[in-house]
Design a protein around this motif. Sequence first.
Motif, PDB file in Angstrom:
ATOM      1  N   UNK A 158       0.865  -0.954   0.210  1.00  0.00           N
ATOM      2  CA  UNK A 158      -0.572   0.073  -0.101  1.00  0.00           C
ATOM      3  C   UNK A 158       1.055   1.350  -0.262  1.00  0.00           C
ATOM      4  N   UNK A 159       2.422   1.349   0.463  1.00  0.00           N
ATOM      5  CA  UNK A 159       2.775   2.125   0.389  1.00  0.00           C
ATOM      6  C   UNK A 159       3.478   2.708  -0.874  1.00  0.00           C
ATOM      7  N   UNK A 160       3.165   4.308  -0.917  1.00  0.00           N
ATOM      8  CA  UNK A 160       3.102   5.266  -2.132  1.00  0.00           C
ATOM      9  C   UNK A 160       4.432   6.124  -2.038  1.00  0.00           C
ATOM     10  N   UNK A 161       5.783   5.716  -1.123  1.00  0.00           N
ATOM     11  CA  UNK A 161       6.895   6.300  -0.923  1.00  0.00           C
ATOM     12  C   UNK A 161       7.330   5.460   0.368  1.00  0.00           C
ATOM     13  N   UNK A 162       8.916   5.137  -1.130  1.00  0.00           N
ATOM     14  CA  UNK A 162      10.045   4.399  -0.454  1.00  0.00           C
ATOM     15  C   UNK A 162      11.451   5.746  -0.220  1.00  0.00           C
ATOM     16  N   UNK A 163      11.925   5.332   1.468  1.00  0.00           N
ATOM     17  CA  UNK A 163      12.669   5.964   1.477  1.00  0.00           C
ATOM     18  C   UNK A 163      14.456   5.429   1.485  1.00  0.00           C
ATOM     19  N   UNK A 164      14.866   5.472   1.275  1.00  0.00           N
ATOM     20  CA  UNK A 164      16.193   4.591   0.884  1.00  0.00           C
ATOM     21  C   UNK A 164      16.989   5.995   1.508  1.00  0.00           C
ATOM     22  N   UNK A 165      17.722   5.562   2.939  1.00  0.00           N
ATOM     23  CA  UNK A 165      19.202   5.917   3.739  1.00  0.00           C
ATOM     24  C   UNK A 165      19.922   4.817   3.321  1.00  0.00           C
ATOM     25  N   UNK A 166      21.216   5.353   3.330  1.00  0.00           N
ATOM     26  CA  UNK A 166      22.604   4.762   3.282  1.00  0.00           C
ATOM     27  C   UNK A 166      23.930   5.255   3.765  1.00  0.00           C
ATOM     28  N   UNK A 179      28.692   3.190  -1.624  1.00  0.00           N
ATOM     29  CA  UNK A 179      29.475   2.164  -1.575  1.00  0.00           C
ATOM     30  C   UNK A 179      28.667   1.335  -0.901  1.00  0.00           C
ATOM     31  N   UNK A 180      28.029   2.057   0.452  1.00  0.00           N
ATOM     32  CA  UNK A 180      27.334   0.791   1.604  1.00  0.00           C
ATOM     33  C   UNK A 180      26.152   0.344   1.355  1.00  0.00           C
ATOM     34  N   UNK A 181      25.017  -0.254   2.340  1.00  0.00           N
ATOM     35  CA  UNK A 181      24.605  -0.570   1.642  1.00  0.00           C
ATOM     36  C   UNK A 181      22.839   0.345   2.197  1.00  0.00           C
ATOM     37  N   UNK A 182      21.983  -0.367   0.823  1.00  0.00           N
ATOM     38  CA  UNK A 182      21.071   0.737   1.262  1.00  0.00           C
ATOM     39  C   UNK A 182      19.347   0.288   2.452  1.00  0.00           C
ATOM     40  N   UNK A 183      18.672   0.394   3.475  1.00  0.00           N
ATOM     41  CA  UNK A 183      17.566   0.651   3.552  1.00  0.00           C
ATOM     42  C   UNK A 183      16.946   0.682   3.064  1.00  0.00           C
ATOM     43  N   UNK A 184      15.708   0.249   3.247  1.00  0.00           N
ATOM     44  CA  UNK A 184      14.505   0.922   1.788  1.00  0.00           C
ATOM     45  C   UNK A 184      13.212   0.777   3.305  1.00  0.00           C
TER      46      UNK A 184
END
Length: 377
Positions: A158-166, A179-184
């Motif tokens: 149902x989400x309409x936003x994805x935040x990517x934290x790197x 180069x660090x992994x991304x958490x969504x």
Amino acid sequence: MSNYNYSIDSGGHRVATVHVGTVPTVFSSSWVRTDVYFHRYCELDKQPAHVAVTSPSFSCLGRDWTVQLYFNDLNVHVSLKTSRRENILAGMSINSVAYWNSSITVKRSDLRNCLEYGALWIEVRMRMSDSNIHPCTFIPDNSSACRTLQKMFMDKESADVVFEIRGEQTQNNKSARETSPTTKFYAHRLILRHVAPLLAELCMTDKSPAVVELPNISPVVFEDLLLYIYGCKKTNFGDDVAHIKEVIEAADKYAVTNLKIDAEAWYTSKTILTLENVLEHLLYADSKNCARLKEAAVDFIFNNRVHTSNMRLLASAPKDVSIEISASVARSKGGDDGFWSMSICHLRRKAHEKGLDVDGSRYMLISALLESEAENA
């Protein structure tokens, strides 16, 4: 033959109470007493500066408490500690000398001269507050906390936003961050718009889902932020003060006001103020608009009667610190100066009840309340 009724304290001693005159309600039996003894205190007094000694925890009025002694070169800072003390009034006396604050600074030499059989005796008294005495802390209800919203947390479908934290908040190296992994993290514009408006502004795009990369924040802190927005966060921030500061800064940056106030209250309860660090905390409180922390720092300066030679601390203090000093003086005298003698917690409660913004300085809160009263007059 006279009959005497005694109570027995925690050390097995008989305690008798004598009242002269009519007993007012505030000194009724609702006060609970706990005696804390630091035996062989002279051995503890050999501690070097910047060392803390903490008593075993004891339970009173449904909360766990400790008494902590923090030693510096000339003084001992005595503080009554608990994770949450809302709705409780508490104070201490040391070897029968009544201070009745929950935070006291005493000269080392004075304590050595008032021991009882080699023990430092600290009497703690507390009671639940009543309708005439406001709680020592106030945190607004988290209005987003309902089951429907909680079920939508991290709902990818149902989400309409994805935040990517790197990467971590402290990573300043661009190449390392890339180069660090991304958490969504998955979220919903409608919820963000009502609970975290500044965060919602970053998601204003025609794309669905909107993909937003957030720099300078760690996945752990952002997860705390999002959990609170969806009403899932249990407000226990632990003992990591650095983490609590990161939560305050993130909540302040993205206007998640209730989380900021909650984290500020936790941070204040975990902070031991000393002459060496009080200015640091005062400046931090001013930079993040943490009115309660600023009030605690100014109260520390006033209650401990900082000598004139140390008043240079205030030379670098925020410009509005004089307002806090005046308010601290008014509260210490027990006078009724309206809004100006109220604590920050009391002002925030009144502002919240009137639907006003609670994230402001003392001056901002009082101005908003006075304006509201004038409009309703």
